[in-house]
Design an enzyme around this catalytic site. Structure first.
Site, PDB file in Angstrom:
ATOM      1  N   LYS A  75       0.864  -1.197   0.000  1.00  0.00           N
ATOM      2  CA  LYS A  75       0.000   0.000   0.000  1.00  0.00           C
ATOM      3  C   LYS A  75       0.893   1.237   0.000  1.00  0.00           C
ATOM      4  CE  LYS A  75      -3.942   1.627   2.816  1.00  0.00           C
ATOM      5  NZ  LYS A  75      -4.831   1.241   3.947  1.00  0.00           N
ATOM      6  N   SER A 151      -9.459   0.725   2.974  1.00  0.00           N
ATOM      7  CA  SER A 151      -8.648   1.612   2.167  1.00  0.00           C
ATOM      8  C   SER A 151      -7.496   0.909   1.448  1.00  0.00           C
ATOM      9  CB  SER A 151      -8.084   2.729   3.040  1.00  0.00           C
ATOM     10  OG  SER A 151      -7.234   2.208   4.034  1.00  0.00           O
ATOM     11  N   SER A 175      -9.642  -1.699   7.088  1.00  0.00           N
ATOM     12  CA  SER A 175      -9.076  -1.446   5.754  1.00  0.00           C
ATOM     13  C   SER A 175      -8.259  -2.593   5.173  1.00  0.00           C
ATOM     14  CB  SER A 175      -8.220  -0.177   5.781  1.00  0.00           C
ATOM     15  OG  SER A 175      -9.043   0.957   5.867  1.00  0.00           O
TER      16      SER A 175
END
Lengths: 465, 67
Positions: A75, A151, A175
């Site tokens: 990420k 996310s 997330s």
């Protein structure tokens, strides 16, 4: 694409070079990532250098590590040396490149893994959908018109699409677990304080966790084992001894008391979410049900603390350049900066009382099952959804089952239903179940996931290409 | 005196207190989020808490580094 364990075994025994595995993965990303928009940067040079180092170690007779030659990506809130850490924003694009890898990236490097790049996410991790205004939405590999979740949406999409066998994400309110469920893969949020967050861009530090995604349990365990280790730079990390789980995957579930969560976790969602939980419960031979007390209050506390910590963190930029924020996050950060102190302090006291109440539940059970998400992946851009006869905002509700769990730092794993159509899931889309254990009992999660996988109940469904 | 929560009026006053310029274009969205936060605050307000119920974060003066 072969998995992490298969790649590492092939590289370690000389049947495959890390260089070849890397070139194959890079070519795959170039050919196919346009469909998912998972990557925001592909680190070709770095990947080739890391692969060459693994091959050189093998040629010299040195141990290349348990993840030798395994491609992965992170990420884009993880620091990668030489790359600016975006955290999904354009604001951070102006900052200098990171000078050092994040702690967990250093751990994977030491284990021989090869980093292929950085992955899409909601801006500053404040979202459950990865409909990023600046970099475009991450698309669900099972239906590119649908959300990947967030996310850590790029992380889940990259793994589900088979672009990498492993990815790292972060989970503040769900997330990791939400995108894992929507994309149909395994995602682990360890106990709060287990894995170091050093070198990652924080969102709401009280709840920020880091963890891995994979397409099978053995790969998830390999990654988790490699990621453990003490880091004095993370003030929230508990410096526990490394507790590997790869050896417990076949241990079975004998002796484990398993129950399905009632109350908050038995409403607020669509039929497929509850059908998934029932399928897993049947597979584990349990009919027991248990209440997680005060879950709605725990969720509300997490909601407020997250808003306040996020708003405070970004106040300098909110003061000077609010229009550079993603419209999806800006107004929430602005509002978060303005919350009355009483709400925040009350939320922190509720959090402690809620934790005390939930820890008592573990006197009666070892494992709790809940839905991971209240529904399958909604179409990108959908704002509202009907739940329990009421029209509600689709995005915040995606975390309704995960937020009460991360609020008190319990370890939790999202496991994907192997045959969604078989339990009546609409559109044959994936959906996951959240498996929860007491603090520091990630081993229990892996025992349960291993048993479910062997029984054919959980597995990552393959997206059509 | 009314205790009804006016999110817009509160947003303007609180923003001034922390020197946060609040653009009029952003005010409706901020007010919507503050109103949602107020509903969440109402949920936790009902939790029975006593004077001994401390907040979750506990300050630590120092930690022994891992060996």
């Amino acid at each position: 694409m072969i998995g992490a364990a298969g790649t590492a075994a092939a590289v370690r025994t000389g049947r495959l070079t890390a260089a070849a595995a890397t070139e194959q993965a890079l070519a795959d990303i170039a050919a196919r990532d346009g469909r998912t928009n998972a990557f925001t940067a592909v680190t070709h040079e770095r990947a080739r250098a890391e692969a060459a180092a693994v091959d050189a170690a093998i040629a010299a007779g040195r141990d290349p590590g348990p993840l030798a030659g395994v491609p992965y990506a992170v990420k884009n809130l993880y620091d990668l040396a030489g790359l600016t850490t975006l955290a999904g924003s354009i604001i951070e694009r102006d900052r200098p490149p990171a000078t050092r890898d994040a702690f967990l990236v250093r751990r994977l490097h030491a284990a021989g893994a090869v980093c292929l790049g950085a992955l899409n996410m909601d801006e500053y991790a404040y979202g459950f959908t990865t409909e990023n205004h600046h970099y475009g939405p991450a698309r669900n590999p099972h239906d590119p018109a649908r959300m990947a979740g967030g996310s850590s949406g790029g992380s889940a999409a990259a793994v589900a699409a088979g672009l990498v066998p492993l990815a790292l994400g972060s989970d503040t309110n769900g997330s990791i677990r939400v995108p894992a469920s929507l994309c149909g893969i395994f995602g682990l949020k360890p106990t709060y304080g287990r894995l170091s967050r050093g070198g990652s861009y924080l969102f709401a530090a009280s709840f920020d966790h880091l963890g891995p995604f994979a397409r099978d349990v053995a790969d998830l365990a390999l990654a988790y084992d490699a990621l453990q280790g003490a880091d004095t730079e993370d003030p929230a990390q508990q410096w526990r001894a490394v507790e590997p789980v790869s050896g417990v995957l076949d241990a079975g579930i004998a002796g484990l008391r398993i129950a399905v969560a009632d109350g908050h976790f038995a409403r607020n969602g669509h039929a497929e979410a509850f059908a998934a939980v029932e399928a897993v419960a049947r597979g584990l031979g349990t009919t027991a049900r248990i209440e997680i007390p005060e879950a709605a209050r725990g969720r509300a506390a997490a909601f407020l603390i997250t808003m306040a910590e996020g708003g405070n963190l970004h106040l300098p930029d909110l003061r000077t350049r609010p229009d550079d924020f993603d419209p999806m996050t800006r107004d929430r950060f602005l509002a978060g900066a303005l919350l009355p102190a009483h709400w925040l302090q009350q939320a922190q006291r509720v959090r402690a009382a809620y934790r005390a109440a939930v820890l008592k539940v573990f006197d009666e059970v070892d494992v709790i099952l809940t839905p991971a998400t209240p529904y399958v992946a909604p179409p990108i851009g959908q704002d509202m959804i009907e739940v329990d006869g009421e029209r509600i905002p689709v995005r915040p509700n995606l975390g309704i089952y995960t937020q009460p769990i991360s609020c008190i730092g319990l370890p939790a794993m999202a496991v994907p239903i192997a045959d969604p159509a078989g339990i009546g899931v609409p559109h044959c889309l994936p959906i996951g179940v959240q498996v929860i254990a007491a603090p520091w009992r990630e081993d229990v999660l892996f025992r349960v996931a291993g048993a479910l996988e062997r029984a054919g109940i959980v597995a990552a469904p393959t997206p059509a290409r | 005196m009314s205790t009804e929560f006016s999110a817009e009026a509160y947003a303007k006053a609180a923003a001034a207190a922390i020197r946060l310029p609040l653009d009029a274009r952003h005010l409706p969205g901020v007010a919507t989020n503050l109103a949602l936060a107020a509903r969440m605050a109402a949920v936790i307000e009902g939790m029975p808490l006593g004077p001994a119920d401390e907040a979750a974060p506990v300050f630590v003066a120092g930690r022994e580094p891992p060996r």
